[in-house]
Enzyme design. Structure first.
Site, PDB file in Angstrom:
ATOM      1  N   GLU A 113       0.806  -1.228   0.000  1.00 19.51           N
ATOM      2  CA  GLU A 113       0.000   0.000   0.000  1.00 19.51           C
ATOM      3  C   GLU A 113       0.843   1.284   0.000  1.00 19.51           C
ATOM      4  O   GLU A 113       0.813   2.060   0.955  1.00 19.51           O
ATOM      5  CB  GLU A 113      -0.980  -0.019   1.172  1.00 19.51           C
ATOM      6  CG  GLU A 113      -1.990  -1.153   1.071  1.00 19.51           C
ATOM      7  CD  GLU A 113      -3.095  -1.084   2.118  1.00 19.51           C
ATOM      8  OE1 GLU A 113      -3.041  -0.225   3.020  1.00 19.51           O
ATOM      9  OE2 GLU A 113      -4.028  -1.911   2.023  1.00 19.51           O
ATOM     10  N   GLU A 154      -5.225  -8.765  -0.050  1.00 20.07           N
ATOM     11  CA  GLU A 154      -5.607  -8.416   1.330  1.00 20.07           C
ATOM     12  C   GLU A 154      -7.072  -8.021   1.411  1.00 20.07           C
ATOM     13  O   GLU A 154      -7.573  -7.255   0.592  1.00 20.07           O
ATOM     14  CB  GLU A 154      -4.751  -7.271   1.877  1.00 20.07           C
ATOM     15  CG  GLU A 154      -5.058  -6.961   3.350  1.00 20.07           C
ATOM     16  CD  GLU A 154      -4.177  -5.850   3.915  1.00 20.07           C
ATOM     17  OE1 GLU A 154      -2.985  -5.803   3.590  1.00 20.07           O
ATOM     18  OE2 GLU A 154      -4.706  -5.025   4.693  1.00 20.07           O
TER      19      GLU A 154
END
Length: 398
Positions: free
Chosen positions: A153, A257
């Site tokens: 991320e 995720e």
């Protein structure tokens, strides 16, 4: 490619807080054919938010040559034992994927594990070498990786989302690092067969970030696939994935995720037995698989009743919740939602077309398995809503 979970520090802490028999039951529930038969594992490179402290493998100032690089207590006593146990339980090849959350803070512009930051220019090669040293160290301890991403991320470190270890990348800076440092280092190492995944972030960012990264023609040969997360999918249409597949048909897309309870910060994170959570997972998996996604990872393997531990108080729900005080664990609706897919869609299955009937409220996805069987997963959302409504009827009403 299959289904998986993440071997975080917090997950291992919770598993190992149980008695031996309870640990065995929990791990068999995940990784055997009598359980939900997971075959993918995600491993943080160093610490992440689901650790009990902020750390990396070289917290020694300006160690440019990484001479003091070392695995930690968490690797030797938590992550590696849990991964090896899972590998020994499964009758499949446990495919491991690695990702880094943050470099050592001395490599970063903000000198912090969290917050808005960039990698300092003088440490581009050092950060690439750090990844190779991690792969080397795990291989020396009997664990090899199937894939590594370019970082968890990166948008988190740009827009400054609180409570998550991060490193911000602009697409231009990350592309330079991949082309000039990471890929040459990976290719020259003993891990040249490890697949390289871009993004490892929300599909919301795909149109501007991924396309910018792929502008360099060399990226076409360096990169094997794209990793997406599920957060904010409600504001980013699934056609983004279709467009990505059409632009880059030789690259696979994988969801790496998902978790419940990340936002907003003030709500209760763990809700035992909440089937609306399971419903969200089922709908997301079907949506992903009908838009060219080839595998799906849950986040933490196990958390406690608070949704941790988490060193920056970023608690979330999990498929398995551990109550160490009573030596028990709870399989959440999230667990069973994943199992509805992972039990029936083995690795190397091929998605086939199925004509949907949107009027009946049933969502579907179908596969031909390697055993020449056809697996059809049906999600009756309207029936689930009806059952939830019935369950709220009072005794007097009954």
């Amino acid at each position: 490619m299959g289904f998986g979970t993440a071997f975080t520090d917090s997950s291992a802490i919770n598993v190992f807080s149980l008695s031996s028999d309870a640990q065995q039951n929990l791990m068999r529930s995940y990784f055997t054919s009598t359980g939900i038969n997971l075959n993918l594992g995600r491993v943080p490179i160093g610490g992440c938010d689901f650790s009990v402290r902020g750390y990396t493998y070289d917290d020694h100032e300006n160690d440019t040559q990484l001479t003091k690089f070392n695995l930690t207590w968490e690797d030797y006593n938590l992550k590696m034992p849990l991964i090896k146990w899972a590998r020994n339980l499964t009758n499949q090849n446990l495919k491991l994927k690695a990702a880094a959350w943050s470099p050592p803070i001395w490599m970063k512009t903000n000198y912090e594990f969290t917050g808005s930051s960039l990698l300092l220019d003088q440490y581009y090669q050092t950060w690439a070498d750090y990844h190779i040293k991690f792969l080397d160290a795990y291989k020396e301890n009997g664990l090899e990786f199937w894939a590594v991403s370019t970082g968890n991320e990166p948008a988190t470190g740009i827009i400054n989302i609180p409570g998550i270890n991060s490193l911000g990348w602009t697409p231009q800076r990350q592309r330079k690092w991949i082309v000039e440092n990471l890929f040459p280092s990976l290719h020259a190492s003993q891990h040249s067969n490890v697949k390289l995944l871009l993004l490892d972030d929300q599909r919301l960012f795909v149109p501007f970030v991924l396309d910018e990264l792929m502008q360099d023609e060399s990226m076409q040969k360096y990169v094997d696939g794209f990793a997406v997360h599920w957060y904010y999918d409600q504001i980013s249409p699934a056609r983004i994935l279709n467009n990505t597949h059409e632009k880059y048909p030789s690259k696979f897309i994988i969801s790496t995720e998902a978790s419940i309870g990340d936002m907003p910060w003030f709500i209760q994170k763990v809700r035992l037995g909440d089937w609306s959570n399971g419903e969200e997972y089922m709908a997301n998996i079907i949506e992903d698989f009908t838009h060219w996604v080839t595998g799906w990872y849950d986040w933490n393997l196990a958390l406690n009743q608070e949704g941790g531990p988490n060193w920056v108080d970023n608690y979330v729900d999990a498929s398995v919740i551990v109550n160490a005080k009573n030596d028990e664990f709870y399989k959440q609706p999230l667990f069973y939602a994943i199992g509805h897919f992972s039990k029936f869609i083995p690795e190397d299955s091929v998605r086939i077309n199925i004509v949907p009937n949107n009027e009946n409220g049933i969502e579907t996805v179908a596969f031909t398995t390697p055993y020449n069987a056809t697996a059809i997963i049906l999600f009756n959302k309207e029936l689930l809503v009806a059952l939830c409504s019935l369950s709220s009827v009072t005794q007097d009403d009954a």
